[in-house]
Scaffold this active site. Structure first.
Site, PDB file in Angstrom:
ATOM      1  N   HIS A  16      -8.191  10.344   3.098  1.00  0.00           N
ATOM      2  CA  HIS A  16      -7.854   9.239   2.185  1.00  0.00           C
ATOM      3  C   HIS A  16      -8.126   9.695   0.757  1.00  0.00           C
ATOM      4  O   HIS A  16      -9.155  10.309   0.481  1.00  0.00           O
ATOM      5  CB  HIS A  16      -8.695   8.009   2.515  1.00  0.00           C
ATOM      6  CG  HIS A  16      -8.148   6.742   1.932  1.00  0.00           C
ATOM      7  ND1 HIS A  16      -8.201   6.458   0.580  1.00  0.00           N
ATOM      8  CD2 HIS A  16      -7.529   5.677   2.505  1.00  0.00           C
ATOM      9  CE1 HIS A  16      -7.647   5.278   0.359  1.00  0.00           C
ATOM     10  NE2 HIS A  16      -7.225   4.785   1.509  1.00  0.00           N
TER      11      HIS A  16
ATOM     12  N   ARG B  49      -0.526   9.162   8.892  1.00  0.00           N
ATOM     13  CA  ARG B  49      -0.459   7.722   9.174  1.00  0.00           C
ATOM     14  C   ARG B  49      -0.043   6.917   7.950  1.00  0.00           C
ATOM     15  O   ARG B  49      -0.549   7.122   6.857  1.00  0.00           O
ATOM     16  CB  ARG B  49      -1.827   7.220   9.667  1.00  0.00           C
ATOM     17  CG  ARG B  49      -1.856   5.710   9.909  1.00  0.00           C
ATOM     18  CD  ARG B  49      -3.135   5.283  10.573  1.00  0.00           C
ATOM     19  NE  ARG B  49      -4.302   5.407   9.727  1.00  0.00           N
ATOM     20  CZ  ARG B  49      -4.728   4.458   8.884  1.00  0.00           C
ATOM     21  NH1 ARG B  49      -4.031   3.332   8.741  1.00  0.00           N
ATOM     22  NH2 ARG B  49      -5.829   4.633   8.192  1.00  0.00           N
TER      23      ARG B  49
ATOM     24  N   ARG C 213      -0.359   9.432   1.714  1.00  0.00           N
ATOM     25  CA  ARG C 213      -1.749   9.836   1.507  1.00  0.00           C
ATOM     26  C   ARG C 213      -1.938  11.348   1.422  1.00  0.00           C
ATOM     27  O   ARG C 213      -2.774  11.831   0.663  1.00  0.00           O
ATOM     28  CB  ARG C 213      -2.629   9.255   2.631  1.00  0.00           C
ATOM     29  CG  ARG C 213      -2.833   7.764   2.499  1.00  0.00           C
ATOM     30  CD  ARG C 213      -3.563   7.187   3.681  1.00  0.00           C
ATOM     31  NE  ARG C 213      -3.856   5.770   3.453  1.00  0.00           N
ATOM     32  CZ  ARG C 213      -4.367   4.963   4.369  1.00  0.00           C
ATOM     33  NH1 ARG C 213      -4.634   5.432   5.586  1.00  0.00           N
ATOM     34  NH2 ARG C 213      -4.618   3.707   4.090  1.00  0.00           N
TER      35      ARG C 213
ATOM     36  N   GLU D   2       0.835  -1.196   0.000  1.00  0.00           N
ATOM     37  CA  GLU D   2       0.000   0.000   0.000  1.00  0.00           C
ATOM     38  C   GLU D   2       0.872   1.249   0.000  1.00  0.00           C
ATOM     39  O   GLU D   2       2.102   1.162  -0.006  1.00  0.00           O
ATOM     40  CB  GLU D   2      -0.960  -0.033   1.194  1.00  0.00           C
ATOM     41  CG  GLU D   2      -1.947  -1.193   1.127  1.00  0.00           C
ATOM     42  CD  GLU D   2      -2.928  -1.228   2.273  1.00  0.00           C
ATOM     43  OE1 GLU D   2      -2.883  -0.334   3.138  1.00  0.00           O
ATOM     44  OE2 GLU D   2      -3.750  -2.158   2.317  1.00  0.00           O
TER      45      GLU D   2
ATOM     46  N   HIS E 159     -10.496  10.512   6.816  1.00  0.00           N
ATOM     47  CA  HIS E 159     -10.249   9.099   7.061  1.00  0.00           C
ATOM     48  C   HIS E 159      -9.790   8.789   8.483  1.00  0.00           C
ATOM     49  O   HIS E 159     -10.290   7.853   9.105  1.00  0.00           O
ATOM     50  CB  HIS E 159      -9.197   8.605   6.070  1.00  0.00           C
ATOM     51  CG  HIS E 159      -8.958   7.130   6.090  1.00  0.00           C
ATOM     52  ND1 HIS E 159      -9.972   6.203   5.979  1.00  0.00           N
ATOM     53  CD2 HIS E 159      -7.790   6.412   6.201  1.00  0.00           C
ATOM     54  CE1 HIS E 159      -9.465   4.974   6.009  1.00  0.00           C
ATOM     55  NE2 HIS E 159      -8.153   5.075   6.165  1.00  0.00           N
TER      56      HIS E 159
END
Length: 527
Positions: free
Chosen positions: A227, A365, A273, A111, A330
């Site tokens: 997100h 994050r 992100r 990811e 998110h």
């Protein structure tokens, strides 16, 4: 005498605590609605931990610090990553249904901002749901689960120096007071402060504000992660499109097939992100529609059944190979300030999962670190309380106020205000205007007994919005998910290692010596 622990919330962190608590602990889990309503249940992504021979704890830590934009607590981050790996390996050994390859090895995904394939998945894109159901089935007999219990306030001892219980409201309106040796908040974040979010409908910041009113410190509230890829069709939000889709080769393109992340960041579509979300927002502001080109992903429906169902519901034809996406709120990187055992600044009160700020996530994050953090912090509290010498519970308690200040505005109105000034890009002018609007909202004092669930939620959301706005105004730099258009650069000379703390009407800026001092993503953090 057994130790009584009240756990507020029923996601991964809460269930990890229940799974690891000693048999002589009495665990009471209070959940606002049902166990189906949590962000854990919605978690499509998996659990990040190093497993392959060419990966390591050190590399996972490096990626976490890179994504966190120089704001991680490095000591806490390394400890959580190391403990998390042991927990995941134990789950694997015990038969937790992680996805496997034909050779029965874990099928590991990749990811955003990860340098290696290290994401454990279950059911393709149903990791959170499957893990919650797995842990629920194994709840020990010393755990009592009470659903439809909306917790209103924390109870403190007569000297106000310790948390000793909680007051909750049953579905019939009755107020119940429970006393305990320890109270653990596992209530998640605050995604419902925004109109477009991946979060469950119950996430309005209740736990954060209960802790704040009780005197616990909140920290890093300005760091709210958006997100990049939510499935949005005809202005309706259908849910999250996991980063794992891009990890398997999908690319972000506009209506003409132009790759929008090309040349922006070395990791392109798998950039952190905050970088991707800002690019997508600016593309939308320029009039472009952004799609995920999923043609490179083989057997899409098999690998991503949840996303496929979302697309069917949204009437998106997957045969076209394009899914319309847009950013949405998110995850909250900040939260209740906790120590290495997840205890807050108020003795007797602990916080785990997204509601807590452990220092793992920094300013942004890293994907799939949240379920890992929940597993670790839940187990830590279980271990700490199982071995703690609990003193006799105070027989006299202070009486918390049972009234709440309810603003006379709707949640959609509040959401739109925050979306305009406190979202992906911010400015002093917009934040100042938002602060003034929030401060001048008319309010009415209502007794909890007479307040409906929605009034309690809007009251908490409004109060939390004021604190986040104040933090965002104070941090006059851009770092990770906090991007100031009027201060677009990271200012290490002024802000490196500094945290903004809120506690009982006071705000202060403190130095955390464990926040890393290296400059990690300065070349690409503010595209």
């Amino acid at each position: 005498m057994s130790t009584r622990i009240i756990v507020i919330g029923s996601g991964i962190a809460a269930l990890s605590l229940a799974a690891h608590a000693s048999d002589d602990c009495e665990i009471i889990i209070l959940t606002k609605t049902t166990t189906d309503d949590s962000n854990s249940m919605l978690a499509q992504g998996g659990i990040a931990t190093s497993y392959l021979p060419d990966d390591s704890i050190e590399q996972h830590l490096h990626d976490t610090l890179e994504a966190g934009a120089g704001h991680n607590d490095q000591v806490a981050s390394e400890a959580i990553i190391r403990e998390g790996k042991a927990i995941v390996l134990e789950l694997l050994k015990r038969g937790c249904p992680f996805d496997k390859t034909p050779s029965m090895q874990p099928r590991l995904g990749k990811e955003g901002a990860h340098s290696q394939n290290r994401i454990f998945h279950a059911g393709g894109d149903q990791t959170g749901r499957i893990l919650v159901q797995y842990l629920l089935k194994q709840l020990p007999k010393n755990v009592q689960l009470i659903q439809s219990a909306q917790v209103l306030e924390l109870v403190k001892s007569a000297d106000n120096k310790r948390c000793i219980g909680a007051i909750y409201k049953q579905s019939d309106g009755q107020l119940i007071t429970l006393k305990a040796d320890a109270v653990v908040l596992s209530t998640g974040g605050c995604g419902q402060l925004y109109p477009v979010t991946t979060n469950n409908k119950t996430l309005t910041g209740d736990g954060l504000m209960m802790a704040y009113r009780a005197g616990a410190a909140l920290v890093d509230l300005e760091f709210t992660q958006f997100h990049p890829t939510l499935l949005i069709n005809q202005q309706h939000v259908f849910g999250l499109v996991s980063e794992a889709v891009r990890g398997q080769g999908a690319t972000l393109e506009d209506e003409h097939g132009r790759a929008v992340m090309a040349g922006i960041h070395p990791m392109a579509d798998l950039a952190p992100r905050d970088v991707v979300a800002r690019v997508l927002q600016r593309e939308a502001q320029s009039g472009h529609q952004i799609y995920l080109n999923i043609r490179p992903v083989q057997h899409f429906r098999d690998h991503f059944p949840t996303i496929s169902k979302l697309c069917d519901t949204a009437q998106i034809d997957l045969d076209t190979g394009k899914i319309p996406v847009s950013p949405g709120m998110h995850f909250l990187m900040g939260g209740i300030k906790v120590d290495e055992n997840s205890q807050s600044s108020l003795p007797g009160l602990y916080a785990i999962g997204e509601v807590a700020c452990t220092g793992l996530h920094g300013a942004n994050r890293l994907a799939s670190n949240s379920l890992l953090e929940g597993l670790v912090t839940g187990k830590r509290v279980a271990m700490a309380l199982s071995h703690a010498q609990i003193t006799q519970m105070p027989s006299v308690q202070s009486s918390p106020s049972l009234t709440i200040e309810v603003p006379t505005l709707s949640l959609p109105t509040l959401q739109n205000w925050l979306n305009e000034a406190l979202a992906i890009e911010r400015s002093s002018e917009g934040l100042t205007a938002l602060r003034d609007k929030l401060a001048h909202v008319d309010c009415q004092i209502t007794h909890y007994r007479n307040a409906c669930s929605k009034q309690i939620e809007i009251a908490n959301a409004w109060a939390l919005a004021k604190l986040i706005t104040q933090s965002a105004l104070l941090r006059d730099e851009s770092r990770g998910s906090h991007y100031r258009k009027d201060s677009p650069k990271r200012c290490d000379s002024k802000w490196q290692g500094k945290q903004i703390v809120h506690q009982l009407g006071r705000v202060s800026i403190i130095e955390n010596p464990r926040i890393i001092n290296s400059c990690t993503t300065s070349n690409f953090a503010h595209c």
